[in-house]
Write a protein that holds these residues in place. Structure first.
Motif, PDB file in Angstrom:
ATOM      1  N   SER A  89       0.741  -1.182  -0.073  1.00  0.00           N
ATOM      2  CA  SER A  89       0.081  -0.032   0.072  1.00  0.00           C
ATOM      3  C   SER A  89       1.073   1.390   0.005  1.00  0.00           C
ATOM      4  N   LEU A  90       1.883   1.023   0.411  1.00  0.00           N
ATOM      5  CA  LEU A  90       3.001   2.279   0.620  1.00  0.00           C
ATOM      6  C   LEU A  90       3.700   2.428  -1.141  1.00  0.00           C
ATOM      7  N   GLU A  91       3.702   1.426  -1.700  1.00  0.00           N
ATOM      8  CA  GLU A  91       4.544   1.785  -3.104  1.00  0.00           C
ATOM      9  C   GLU A  91       3.848   2.555  -3.894  1.00  0.00           C
ATOM     10  N   PRO A  92       2.414   2.564  -4.208  1.00  0.00           N
ATOM     11  CA  PRO A  92       1.630   3.557  -4.982  1.00  0.00           C
ATOM     12  C   PRO A  92       1.828   5.129  -4.630  1.00  0.00           C
ATOM     13  N   THR A  93       1.860   4.980  -3.277  1.00  0.00           N
ATOM     14  CA  THR A  93       1.951   6.383  -2.639  1.00  0.00           C
ATOM     15  C   THR A  93       3.023   7.002  -2.987  1.00  0.00           C
ATOM     16  N   MET A  94       4.491   6.215  -2.771  1.00  0.00           N
ATOM     17  CA  MET A  94       5.783   6.743  -3.195  1.00  0.00           C
ATOM     18  C   MET A  94       5.671   7.031  -4.653  1.00  0.00           C
ATOM     19  N   HIS A  95       5.215   6.140  -5.482  1.00  0.00           N
ATOM     20  CA  HIS A  95       5.442   6.424  -6.945  1.00  0.00           C
ATOM     21  C   HIS A  95       4.581   7.701  -7.261  1.00  0.00           C
ATOM     22  N   ARG A  96       3.368   8.204  -6.634  1.00  0.00           N
ATOM     23  CA  ARG A  96       2.680   9.523  -6.978  1.00  0.00           C
ATOM     24  C   ARG A  96       3.542  10.471  -6.196  1.00  0.00           C
TER      25      ARG A  96
END
Length: 166
Positions: free
Chosen positions: A13-20
């Motif tokens: 769940s953190l990875e998409p946030t980091m991409h954004r």
């Protein structure tokens, strides 16, 4: 960005946030902000090398896309504005308007791309596989854009990483 609560959140769940987050940092040219958060994300994702690799690869790709877009826009503007009538007065007066547009549009993105390479190398200094890929990209960047000072800094960074390993 990461509070103590977020550190226990699953990486999925953190990875998409980091991409954004990385996309926003590139759009706003906030390299230092990205650097700090990438280091924190690396600490959170210590056991999952693929997650940090994906985010850092995306960071460098986006910065490279911005440089290519700035160069393309600059070339399009130059081709559109060059007519025989416009070239003659500029040549006579010694006007350096193309140099000025290059400094205002392309150079900031080149500096940001170089900063993204340095950030990536610092974040990945213990990850040999991706570190090698980023290093090769940084060398190509220095050669393509004739960046001698950055090449010297890249050598120093790599020499420091090598001495730390030994």
């Amino acid at each position: 960005m990461f509070s103590k609560r977020c550190r226990s959140t699953p990486l999925a769940s953190l990875e998409p946030t980091m991409h954004r987050f990385v996309e926003l940092c590139v759009d706003m040219r906030k390299g230092r902000t990205a650097k700090g958060e990438l280091m924190q994300y690396k600490n959170i994702a210590q056991n999952n090398k693929g997650a940090i690799e994906a985010v850092i690869t995306r960071f460098v790709q986006l910065a490279g896309q911005k440089v290519r877009a700035a160069v393309r826009v600059d070339l399009d503007d130059l081709e559109a504005s060059k007519t025989p009538e416009s070239i003659l007065p500029g040549a006579v007066s010694g006007d350096q308007s193309t140099d000025r547009t290059d400094r205002t549009r392309v150079t900031p993105w080149l500096k940001f791309l170089w900063e993204s390479y340095r950030t990536s190398l610092k974040t990945l200094k213990n990850n040999a596989r991706l570190d090698q890929t980023i290093t090769q990209q940084a060398f190509k960047f220095c050669l393509k854009h004739n960046r001698k000072v950055e090449l010297r800094r890249l050598y120093e960074t790599l020499r420091l990483h090598l001495s730390n390993v030994a």
